[in-house]
Design a protein around this motif. Structure first.
Motif, PDB file in Angstrom:
ATOM      1  N   LEU A   7      25.393  53.674  16.984  1.00 27.99           N
ATOM      2  CA  LEU A   7      24.266  54.554  17.311  1.00 27.99           C
ATOM      3  C   LEU A   7      24.041  55.640  16.261  1.00 27.99           C
ATOM      4  CD1 LEU A   7      24.776  54.927  21.162  1.00 27.99           C
ATOM      5  CD2 LEU A   7      23.249  53.379  19.915  1.00 27.99           C
ATOM      6  N   HIS A   8      25.078  56.054  15.569  1.00 31.60           N
ATOM      7  CA  HIS A   8      24.945  57.059  14.500  1.00 31.60           C
ATOM      8  C   HIS A   8      24.265  58.339  14.991  1.00 31.60           C
ATOM      9  CE1 HIS A   8      26.448  54.702  11.088  1.00 31.60           C
ATOM     10  NE2 HIS A   8      25.871  53.655  11.656  1.00 31.60           N
ATOM     11  N   TYR A   9      24.517  58.692  16.225  1.00 30.66           N
ATOM     12  CA  TYR A   9      23.913  59.925  16.750  1.00 30.66           C
ATOM     13  C   TYR A   9      24.560  61.164  16.141  1.00 30.66           C
ATOM     14  CZ  TYR A   9      22.975  63.762  19.991  1.00 30.66           C
ATOM     15  OH  TYR A   9      22.627  64.973  20.540  1.00 30.66           O
ATOM     16  N   PHE A  10      25.874  61.226  16.161  1.00 32.32           N
ATOM     17  CA  PHE A  10      26.536  62.463  15.755  1.00 32.32           C
ATOM     18  C   PHE A  10      26.480  62.691  14.247  1.00 32.32           C
ATOM     19  CE2 PHE A  10      28.296  61.478  19.894  1.00 32.32           C
ATOM     20  CZ  PHE A  10      28.107  62.699  20.548  1.00 32.32           C
ATOM     21  N   ASP A  11      26.444  61.622  13.436  1.00 23.80           N
ATOM     22  CA  ASP A  11      26.249  61.852  12.012  1.00 23.80           C
ATOM     23  C   ASP A  11      24.800  62.216  11.708  1.00 23.80           C
ATOM     24  OD1 ASP A  11      26.163  59.164  12.874  1.00 23.80           O
ATOM     25  OD2 ASP A  11      26.324  58.381  10.858  1.00 23.80           O
ATOM     26  N   SER A  12      23.854  61.714  12.504  1.00 24.31           N
ATOM     27  CA  SER A  12      22.458  62.143  12.345  1.00 24.31           C
ATOM     28  C   SER A  12      22.332  63.631  12.607  1.00 24.31           C
ATOM     29  CB  SER A  12      21.548  61.370  13.313  1.00 24.31           C
ATOM     30  OG  SER A  12      21.478  60.010  12.980  1.00 24.31           O
ATOM     31  N   VAL A  13      23.004  64.105  13.665  1.00 29.13           N
ATOM     32  CA  VAL A  13      22.967  65.529  14.010  1.00 29.13           C
ATOM     33  C   VAL A  13      23.684  66.357  12.951  1.00 29.13           C
ATOM     34  CG1 VAL A  13      23.771  67.249  15.670  1.00 29.13           C
ATOM     35  CG2 VAL A  13      22.756  65.108  16.487  1.00 29.13           C
ATOM     36  N   GLU A  14      24.866  65.903  12.559  1.00 29.75           N
ATOM     37  CA  GLU A  14      25.687  66.685  11.631  1.00 29.75           C
ATOM     38  C   GLU A  14      25.027  66.829  10.269  1.00 29.75           C
ATOM     39  OE1 GLU A  14      28.776  68.960  10.269  1.00 29.75           O
ATOM     40  OE2 GLU A  14      28.539  68.220  12.328  1.00 29.75           O
ATOM     41  N   PHE A  15      24.416  65.763   9.773  1.00 27.26           N
ATOM     42  CA  PHE A  15      23.882  65.750   8.409  1.00 27.26           C
ATOM     43  C   PHE A  15      22.360  65.754   8.372  1.00 27.26           C
ATOM     44  CE2 PHE A  15      27.966  63.328   8.313  1.00 27.26           C
ATOM     45  CZ  PHE A  15      28.727  64.328   7.703  1.00 27.26           C
ATOM     46  N   ASP A  16      21.723  65.966   9.525  1.00 28.05           N
ATOM     47  CA  ASP A  16      20.262  65.977   9.620  1.00 28.05           C
ATOM     48  C   ASP A  16      19.670  64.733   8.951  1.00 28.05           C
ATOM     49  OD1 ASP A  16      17.762  66.927  10.353  1.00 28.05           O
ATOM     50  OD2 ASP A  16      17.531  68.149   8.548  1.00 28.05           O
ATOM     51  N   ASP A  17      20.204  63.576   9.350  1.00 28.46           N
ATOM     52  CA  ASP A  17      19.857  62.319   8.707  1.00 28.46           C
ATOM     53  C   ASP A  17      19.205  61.364   9.706  1.00 28.46           C
ATOM     54  OD1 ASP A  17      19.689  60.488   6.661  1.00 28.46           O
ATOM     55  OD2 ASP A  17      21.706  59.699   6.959  1.00 28.46           O
ATOM     56  N   TYR A  18      18.318  61.894  10.509  1.00 25.57           N
ATOM     57  CA  TYR A  18      17.687  61.087  11.550  1.00 25.57           C
ATOM     58  C   TYR A  18      16.863  59.946  10.966  1.00 25.57           C
ATOM     59  CZ  TYR A  18      18.952  65.056  14.495  1.00 25.57           C
ATOM     60  OH  TYR A  18      19.642  66.034  15.152  1.00 25.57           O
ATOM     61  N   ASP A  19      16.145  60.215   9.879  1.00 26.80           N
ATOM     62  CA  ASP A  19      15.216  59.205   9.362  1.00 26.80           C
ATOM     63  C   ASP A  19      15.930  57.921   8.949  1.00 26.80           C
ATOM     64  OD1 ASP A  19      13.102  60.876   9.814  1.00 26.80           O
ATOM     65  OD2 ASP A  19      12.931  61.558   7.739  1.00 26.80           O
ATOM     66  N   THR A  20      17.123  58.053   8.344  1.00 28.16           N
ATOM     67  CA  THR A  20      17.868  56.864   7.940  1.00 28.16           C
ATOM     68  C   THR A  20      18.136  55.964   9.132  1.00 28.16           C
ATOM     69  OG1 THR A  20      18.946  57.960   6.079  1.00 28.16           O
ATOM     70  CG2 THR A  20      20.066  56.028   7.005  1.00 28.16           C
ATOM     71  N   TRP A  21      18.570  56.547  10.238  1.00 28.15           N
ATOM     72  CA  TRP A  21      18.989  55.737  11.376  1.00 28.15           C
ATOM     73  C   TRP A  21      17.827  55.344  12.265  1.00 28.15           C
ATOM     74  CZ3 TRP A  21      22.890  53.544   9.809  1.00 28.15           C
ATOM     75  CH2 TRP A  21      23.787  54.201   8.968  1.00 28.15           C
ATOM     76  N   ILE A  22      16.729  56.089  12.206  1.00 26.80           N
ATOM     77  CA  ILE A  22      15.506  55.628  12.869  1.00 26.80           C
ATOM     78  C   ILE A  22      15.035  54.337  12.196  1.00 26.80           C
ATOM     79  CG2 ILE A  22      13.055  56.118  13.249  1.00 26.80           C
ATOM     80  CD1 ILE A  22      13.886  59.096  13.517  1.00 26.80           C
ATOM     81  N   ALA A  23      15.006  54.350  10.864  1.00 30.03           N
ATOM     82  CA  ALA A  23      14.579  53.156  10.127  1.00 30.03           C
ATOM     83  C   ALA A  23      15.516  51.988  10.401  1.00 30.03           C
ATOM     84  CB  ALA A  23      14.530  53.459   8.624  1.00 30.03           C
ATOM     85  N   ASP A  24      16.819  52.263  10.476  1.00 28.91           N
ATOM     86  CA  ASP A  24      17.794  51.203  10.719  1.00 28.91           C
ATOM     87  C   ASP A  24      17.582  50.570  12.095  1.00 28.91           C
ATOM     88  OD1 ASP A  24      20.590  49.980   9.957  1.00 28.91           O
ATOM     89  OD2 ASP A  24      20.795  50.670  12.018  1.00 28.91           O
ATOM     90  N   VAL A  25      17.449  51.374  13.113  1.00 30.57           N
ATOM     91  CA  VAL A  25      17.333  50.824  14.468  1.00 30.57           C
ATOM     92  C   VAL A  25      15.977  50.158  14.674  1.00 30.57           C
ATOM     93  CG1 VAL A  25      16.463  52.871  15.686  1.00 30.57           C
ATOM     94  CG2 VAL A  25      17.986  51.278  16.859  1.00 30.57           C
TER      95      VAL A  25
END
Length: 293
Positions: A37-55
Motif C-alpha cells: 500500500l505504501h501509505y506510510f512512506d507516502s506520508v513520510e516523504f510526501d510521495d503520494y503521486d508515485t504510489w497513486i500512479a502505481d496503484v
C-alpha cells in the motif's frame, strides 16, 4: 472486537509475497487485493503521486486482462483487485495523512476476521518516529520482518531488476551480472539500501514492543513449525500452507566467478550483526563461499 493489524515490512526478496499469499488465503484474515500500500512512506516523504500512479497502473492492468480471461474465478480475482486498487487510489488522492481512511480501507468488507494487514517491504526504510507511530496506530499491532541470507537476497534482487530491464529473456544473465558489478560502483543505491538489516532491526527493536515483533528467517519460513509459530504470534488458527508454491520467483542466472566472494565481503557487517543478535542461524548463512543461486 477490532481486528489485529499486521505490518509485514520486509525485507525485499525475502519471502514477503509468499507470506502475503498465505495470510490472504487464511480464513481468519482479511486482506485487500493490493499487497503493497505504501501509505506510510507516502506520508513520510510526501510521495503520494508515485504510489497513486502505481496503484492506478495496477487497476488498469487487471481490467485490461479481463477481456482474455474465461475462468470465472480468475475473472473475479482480477475484478476484485481492480476494485480494491480504485478504492485505495481514492484514499491516496487526498495527498495528506489519513489514518482513518487507511483503516477504513483495510477493514472494508471485513466479515468477522481476526486480522487485517499491510505488506510493504519499503516500510523497513522508515525512520524511528514513523515506526513508533505505526506501532501505536491501533490497540493490537504486530510486526513481521523477514531476513534472508544477505548474498542470496542481493542476487535475487539483481535478477529481479535484470528481468525488468531486459528487452528479451536472453539478456537476463548478462544484465544480472552487470547489476551486481554496478553495486560496487555506487550505481545501484536502492539495492544497497534494501540490503541493510542493521538499521531496520535497530529501529524496530526501539519502536516495537518485543512481544509484538516477529523476525523470521526466509530459510526456515517454509516449514510447518515456522507457520505454526507465526499463527500463534498473530493470534490466528493454524492453517495448512502450500510450501511447494513459490510466488514471484526470480529468473535463472549465475554469478560470475569471484562475485559471490566479493559480495560476501561487502555484506560482512550484515552477517556479523545478525550472528551477534540471533541464535541458531540457518545453515545457509554459514556456508562460507558456496555460490548463491
Amino acid at each position: 472486537m477490532a481486528p489485529t493489524l499486521l505490518f509485514c515490512i520486509g525485507a525485499t526478496k525475502a519471502g514477503t509475497s509468499w507470506l502475503h499469499r498465505y495470510v490472504s488465503m487464511h480464513p481468519d484474515c482479511h486482506m485487500r487485493g493490493i499487497k503493497e500500500l505504501h501509505y506510510f512512506d507516502s506520508v513520510e516523504f510526501d510521495d503520494y503521486d508515485t504510489w497513486i500512479a502505481d496503484v492506478e497502473g495496477r487497476r488498469a492492468a487487471n481490467l485490461a486482462q479481463l477481456a482474455s480471461i474465461a475462468d470465472p474465478d480468475l475473472r473475479q480475482t482480477k475484478e476484485r483487485v481492480a476494485a480494491d486498487a480504485a478504492a485505495w487510489a481514492q484514499v491516496l488522492r487526498g495527498r495528506r495523512p489519513d489514518d482513518a481512511g487507511y483503516w477504513d480501507y483495510l477493514t472494508g468488507r471485513l466479515n468477522g476476521q481476526k486480522l487485517v494487514g499491510d505488506f510493504t517491504p519499503a516500510y523497513a526504510l522508515l525512520p524511528l518516529a514513523r515506526l513508533k507511530a505505526m506501532a501505536g496506530l491501533r490497540p493490537d499491532v504486530r510486526f513481521v520482518y523477514l531476513l534472508r541470507d544477505p548474498v542470496d537476497r542481493v542476487w535475487s534482487h539483481c535478477r529481479m531488476m535484470a528481468k525488468r530491464r531486459a528487452n528479451k529473456p536472453s539478456e537476463i544473465q548478462r544484465r544480472s551480472v552487470n547489476i551486481m558489478r554496478r553495486i560496487f560502483k555506487g550505481k545501484e543505491p536502492e539495492i544497497v539500501r534494501r540490503s541493510d538489516y542493521i538499521g531496520p532491526l535497530e529501529r524496530l527493536r526501539e519502536a516495537v514492543d518485543p512481544a509484538r515483533l516477529k523476525v523470521i528467517f526466509y530459510e526456515t519460513l517454509f516449514t510447518d513449525a515456522a507457520i505454526a509459530d507465526l499463527c500463534g504470534f498473530l493470534g490466528i488458527a493454524r492453517a495448512p500452507a502450500d510450501f511447494g508454491r513459490r510466488v514471484l520467483r526470480g529468473p535463472e542466472a549465475r554469478m560470475e566467478p569471484g562475485q559471490y566472494e566479493e559480495m560476501r565481503a561487502f555484506l560482512a557487517p550484515q552477517y556479523d550483526y545478525v550472528a551477534g543478535h540471533f541464535d541458531n542461524l540457518p545453515a545457509r548463512w554459514n556456508l562460507g563461499m558456496e555460490a548463491a543461486q
